[in-house]
Design a protein around this motif. Structure first.
Motif, PDB file in Angstrom:
ATOM      1  N   SER A 163       4.802  14.916   7.665  1.00  0.00           N
ATOM      2  CA  SER A 163       3.349  15.075   7.570  1.00  0.00           C
ATOM      3  C   SER A 163       2.705  13.875   6.880  1.00  0.00           C
ATOM      4  O   SER A 163       1.674  13.351   7.329  1.00  0.00           O
ATOM      5  CB  SER A 163       3.030  16.362   6.809  1.00  0.00           C
ATOM      6  OG  SER A 163       1.638  16.504   6.621  1.00  0.00           O
ATOM      7  N   VAL A 164       3.320  13.426   5.792  1.00  0.00           N
ATOM      8  CA  VAL A 164       2.780  12.289   5.032  1.00  0.00           C
ATOM      9  C   VAL A 164       2.816  11.015   5.868  1.00  0.00           C
ATOM     10  O   VAL A 164       1.859  10.217   5.859  1.00  0.00           O
ATOM     11  CB  VAL A 164       3.572  12.111   3.724  1.00  0.00           C
ATOM     12  CG1 VAL A 164       3.298  10.748   3.111  1.00  0.00           C
ATOM     13  CG2 VAL A 164       3.221  13.201   2.732  1.00  0.00           C
ATOM     14  N   VAL A 165       3.909  10.800   6.591  1.00  0.00           N
ATOM     15  CA  VAL A 165       4.028   9.597   7.427  1.00  0.00           C
ATOM     16  C   VAL A 165       2.964   9.602   8.522  1.00  0.00           C
ATOM     17  O   VAL A 165       2.308   8.576   8.776  1.00  0.00           O
ATOM     18  CB  VAL A 165       5.446   9.515   8.033  1.00  0.00           C
ATOM     19  CG1 VAL A 165       5.487   8.492   9.162  1.00  0.00           C
ATOM     20  CG2 VAL A 165       6.454   9.151   6.960  1.00  0.00           C
ATOM     21  N   ASN A 166       2.772  10.739   9.176  1.00  0.00           N
ATOM     22  CA  ASN A 166       1.758  10.818  10.240  1.00  0.00           C
ATOM     23  C   ASN A 166       0.352  10.602   9.689  1.00  0.00           C
ATOM     24  O   ASN A 166      -0.475   9.926  10.311  1.00  0.00           O
ATOM     25  CB  ASN A 166       1.848  12.175  10.939  1.00  0.00           C
ATOM     26  CG  ASN A 166       3.111  12.325  11.764  1.00  0.00           C
ATOM     27  OD1 ASN A 166       3.708  11.328  12.174  1.00  0.00           O
ATOM     28  ND2 ASN A 166       3.529  13.551  12.009  1.00  0.00           N
ATOM     29  N   THR A 167       0.099  11.167   8.507  1.00  0.00           N
ATOM     30  CA  THR A 167      -1.213  10.966   7.877  1.00  0.00           C
ATOM     31  C   THR A 167      -1.434   9.503   7.531  1.00  0.00           C
ATOM     32  O   THR A 167      -2.526   8.950   7.738  1.00  0.00           O
ATOM     33  CB  THR A 167      -1.313  11.829   6.605  1.00  0.00           C
ATOM     34  OG1 THR A 167      -1.201  13.208   6.950  1.00  0.00           O
ATOM     35  CG2 THR A 167      -2.649  11.594   5.908  1.00  0.00           C
ATOM     36  N   LEU A 212      -8.839  -0.053   2.246  1.00  0.00           N
ATOM     37  CA  LEU A 212      -7.519   0.343   2.720  1.00  0.00           C
ATOM     38  C   LEU A 212      -6.976   1.333   1.698  1.00  0.00           C
ATOM     39  O   LEU A 212      -6.801   0.988   0.531  1.00  0.00           O
ATOM     40  CB  LEU A 212      -6.590  -0.862   2.840  1.00  0.00           C
ATOM     41  CG  LEU A 212      -6.869  -1.833   3.982  1.00  0.00           C
ATOM     42  CD1 LEU A 212      -6.034  -3.096   3.825  1.00  0.00           C
ATOM     43  CD2 LEU A 212      -6.583  -1.183   5.330  1.00  0.00           C
ATOM     44  N   THR A 213      -6.735   2.558   2.123  1.00  0.00           N
ATOM     45  CA  THR A 213      -6.332   3.610   1.197  1.00  0.00           C
ATOM     46  C   THR A 213      -4.837   3.545   0.926  1.00  0.00           C
ATOM     47  O   THR A 213      -4.025   3.420   1.852  1.00  0.00           O
ATOM     48  CB  THR A 213      -6.673   4.989   1.791  1.00  0.00           C
ATOM     49  OG1 THR A 213      -8.055   5.016   2.142  1.00  0.00           O
ATOM     50  CG2 THR A 213      -6.382   6.091   0.785  1.00  0.00           C
ATOM     51  N   ALA A 214      -4.471   3.624  -0.342  1.00  0.00           N
ATOM     52  CA  ALA A 214      -3.061   3.611  -0.719  1.00  0.00           C
ATOM     53  C   ALA A 214      -2.348   4.836  -0.153  1.00  0.00           C
ATOM     54  O   ALA A 214      -2.910   5.938  -0.112  1.00  0.00           O
ATOM     55  CB  ALA A 214      -2.931   3.589  -2.238  1.00  0.00           C
ATOM     56  N   GLN A 215      -1.123   4.631   0.292  1.00  0.00           N
ATOM     57  CA  GLN A 215      -0.323   5.712   0.876  1.00  0.00           C
ATOM     58  C   GLN A 215       1.005   5.844   0.131  1.00  0.00           C
ATOM     59  O   GLN A 215       2.077   5.916   0.728  1.00  0.00           O
ATOM     60  CB  GLN A 215      -0.075   5.432   2.362  1.00  0.00           C
ATOM     61  CG  GLN A 215      -1.316   5.221   3.189  1.00  0.00           C
ATOM     62  CD  GLN A 215      -2.172   6.478   3.299  1.00  0.00           C
ATOM     63  OE1 GLN A 215      -1.652   7.592   3.193  1.00  0.00           O
ATOM     64  NE2 GLN A 215      -3.466   6.316   3.514  1.00  0.00           N
ATOM     65  N   SER A 216       0.923   5.904  -1.184  1.00  0.00           N
ATOM     66  CA  SER A 216       2.137   5.970  -1.999  1.00  0.00           C
ATOM     67  C   SER A 216       2.887   7.280  -1.821  1.00  0.00           C
ATOM     68  O   SER A 216       4.056   7.395  -2.217  1.00  0.00           O
ATOM     69  CB  SER A 216       1.781   5.767  -3.475  1.00  0.00           C
ATOM     70  OG  SER A 216       0.849   6.748  -3.906  1.00  0.00           O
ATOM     71  N   ALA A 217       2.238   8.293  -1.222  1.00  0.00           N
ATOM     72  CA  ALA A 217       2.915   9.573  -0.995  1.00  0.00           C
ATOM     73  C   ALA A 217       4.129   9.408  -0.092  1.00  0.00           C
ATOM     74  O   ALA A 217       5.067  10.204  -0.155  1.00  0.00           O
ATOM     75  CB  ALA A 217       1.946  10.581  -0.391  1.00  0.00           C
ATOM     76  N   VAL A 218       4.115   8.362   0.762  1.00  0.00           N
ATOM     77  CA  VAL A 218       5.269   8.107   1.626  1.00  0.00           C
ATOM     78  C   VAL A 218       6.498   7.826   0.769  1.00  0.00           C
ATOM     79  O   VAL A 218       7.590   8.375   1.000  1.00  0.00           O
ATOM     80  CB  VAL A 218       4.983   6.923   2.568  1.00  0.00           C
ATOM     81  CG1 VAL A 218       6.228   6.574   3.382  1.00  0.00           C
ATOM     82  CG2 VAL A 218       3.818   7.244   3.492  1.00  0.00           C
ATOM     83  N   THR A 219       6.328   6.977  -0.240  1.00  0.00           N
ATOM     84  CA  THR A 219       7.443   6.664  -1.143  1.00  0.00           C
ATOM     85  C   THR A 219       7.899   7.906  -1.897  1.00  0.00           C
ATOM     86  O   THR A 219       9.115   8.149  -2.070  1.00  0.00           O
ATOM     87  CB  THR A 219       7.022   5.577  -2.139  1.00  0.00           C
ATOM     88  OG1 THR A 219       6.670   4.398  -1.433  1.00  0.00           O
ATOM     89  CG2 THR A 219       8.146   5.253  -3.110  1.00  0.00           C
ATOM     90  N   LEU A 249       0.799  -1.225   0.000  1.00  0.00           N
ATOM     91  CA  LEU A 249       0.000   0.000   0.000  1.00  0.00           C
ATOM     92  C   LEU A 249       0.828   1.269   0.000  1.00  0.00           C
ATOM     93  O   LEU A 249       0.290   2.353  -0.271  1.00  0.00           O
ATOM     94  CB  LEU A 249      -0.930   0.017   1.228  1.00  0.00           C
ATOM     95  CG  LEU A 249      -2.140  -0.907   1.204  1.00  0.00           C
ATOM     96  CD1 LEU A 249      -2.873  -0.831   2.534  1.00  0.00           C
ATOM     97  CD2 LEU A 249      -3.082  -0.540   0.067  1.00  0.00           C
ATOM     98  N   ILE A 250       2.119   1.178   0.311  1.00  0.00           N
ATOM     99  CA  ILE A 250       2.912   2.399   0.445  1.00  0.00           C
ATOM    100  C   ILE A 250       3.976   2.527  -0.644  1.00  0.00           C
ATOM    101  O   ILE A 250       4.788   3.452  -0.612  1.00  0.00           O
ATOM    102  CB  ILE A 250       3.569   2.485   1.836  1.00  0.00           C
ATOM    103  CG1 ILE A 250       4.486   1.283   2.095  1.00  0.00           C
ATOM    104  CG2 ILE A 250       2.517   2.581   2.921  1.00  0.00           C
ATOM    105  CD1 ILE A 250       5.213   1.344   3.436  1.00  0.00           C
ATOM    106  N   SER A 251       3.959   1.610  -1.601  1.00  0.00           N
ATOM    107  CA  SER A 251       4.926   1.691  -2.686  1.00  0.00           C
ATOM    108  C   SER A 251       4.441   2.675  -3.745  1.00  0.00           C
ATOM    109  O   SER A 251       3.277   3.081  -3.765  1.00  0.00           O
ATOM    110  CB  SER A 251       5.146   0.316  -3.315  1.00  0.00           C
ATOM    111  OG  SER A 251       3.948  -0.141  -3.929  1.00  0.00           O
TER     112      SER A 251
END
Length: 275
Positions: free
Chosen positions: A197-201, A160-167, A139-141
């Motif tokens: 901010s992205v990691v906390n979100t 489950l929402t993708a969190q690719s912004a972390v990458t 989900l985070i790639s």
């Protein structure tokens, strides 16, 4: 008037035989219930109850399938949370290195050492992201898509929402220049702030979504237990009652067999009339 003294027709034997057959049928039914644990094991036992039970069994299979999907989604979410948590744990160290690099008083050699440490930390963050895969889903790639899974038999879904912004943010901070203190200060104020901010979100979003999956799984377990209990009320045999009935029928069978034997001996008594 029935003929009582006949060697061709024996009404008493007919009556005893019907009784014995009835007892044997009851004994077969009871033995089947004892051996299977079911009072309704097929349509011949009770057509309507068996049809209802089959529908409930299909519903239970559907609940199991939904629960399996939810468990798979939980695995995806939990692994993603582990990956983001790993990145989050590195943020304090990354901030420390950036703060040191933002100091104009350090030497070139010291800056090289700090930059190498910084790059290693960012590389480790990238490794956390790359390894946060479950059943082929990350989900985070980069380019990750959201995952939707059935939550009930009515077709409802949980996501489950993708969190690719972390990458993306890890990549941005990894390619930023640290050649000068001014660059480090800029990265600290911009790229690092965005990454934090992205990691906390991501942690907040994934945590809430996995919690929803857990709650739905627990609810389905309760529904399944209640449904299975209802099925048992329809088809399960009361083995204590069946045990008592089995003993009773076995005694009746023995007595009926003896009665039939007595009835079969009746025509022989007619031989005495011809002596």
């Amino acid at each position: 008037m029935a003929i009582q003294n006949s060697i061709l027709t024996n009404p008493s034997a007919f009556t005893a035989l019907r009784t014995l057959n009835s007892i044997n049928r009851g004994l077969d039914t009871t033995q089947n219930r004892v051996s299977t644990g079911l009072k309704v094991s097929g349509a011949l036992d009770n057509a309507s109850s068996f049809a209802i039970a089959q529908g409930i069994r299909a519903e239970l299979s559907g609940i199991d399938a939904v629960a399996q999907g939810l468990n798979n989604a939980k695995g995806i979410g939990n692994v993603a949370i582990a990956g983001v948590t790993g990145v989050s744990n590195l943020l304090s160290d990354i901030r420390g290195k950036l703060t040191e690099l933002a100091n104009e008083g350090i030497t070139t050699a010291q800056r090289d050492i700090l930059e190498a440490d910084f790059n290693e930390l960012v590389s480790q963050a990238a490794n956390f992201i790359a390894n946060a895969s479950f059943n082929g889903v990350n989900l985070i790639s980069s380019g990750a898509g959201s995952v939707n899974t059935l939550s009930n038999l009515a077709g409802g879904t949980l996501s489950l929402t993708a969190q690719s912004a972390v990458t993306t943010q890890v990549g941005n901070i990894a390619t930023a220049s640290l050649a000068t203190a001014t660059n480090a200060q800029s990265i600290l104020a911009n790229e690092f702030s965005n990454l934090e901010s992205v990691v906390n979100t991501a942690l907040g979003s994934l945590g809430a979504e996995v919690r929803a999956l857990n709650l739905q799984t627990q609810f389905l377990e309760q529904i399944r237990d209640a449904t299975e209990e209802g099925l048992g009320n329809i088809v399960d045999a009361d083995l204590a009652r069946e045990s008592a009935r089995l003993t009773s029928l076995q005694v009746q069978q023995q007595l009926s067999t003896q009665t039939l034997g007595i009835a079969n001996q009746r025509p022989q008594s007619l031989l005495g009339l011809f002596r």
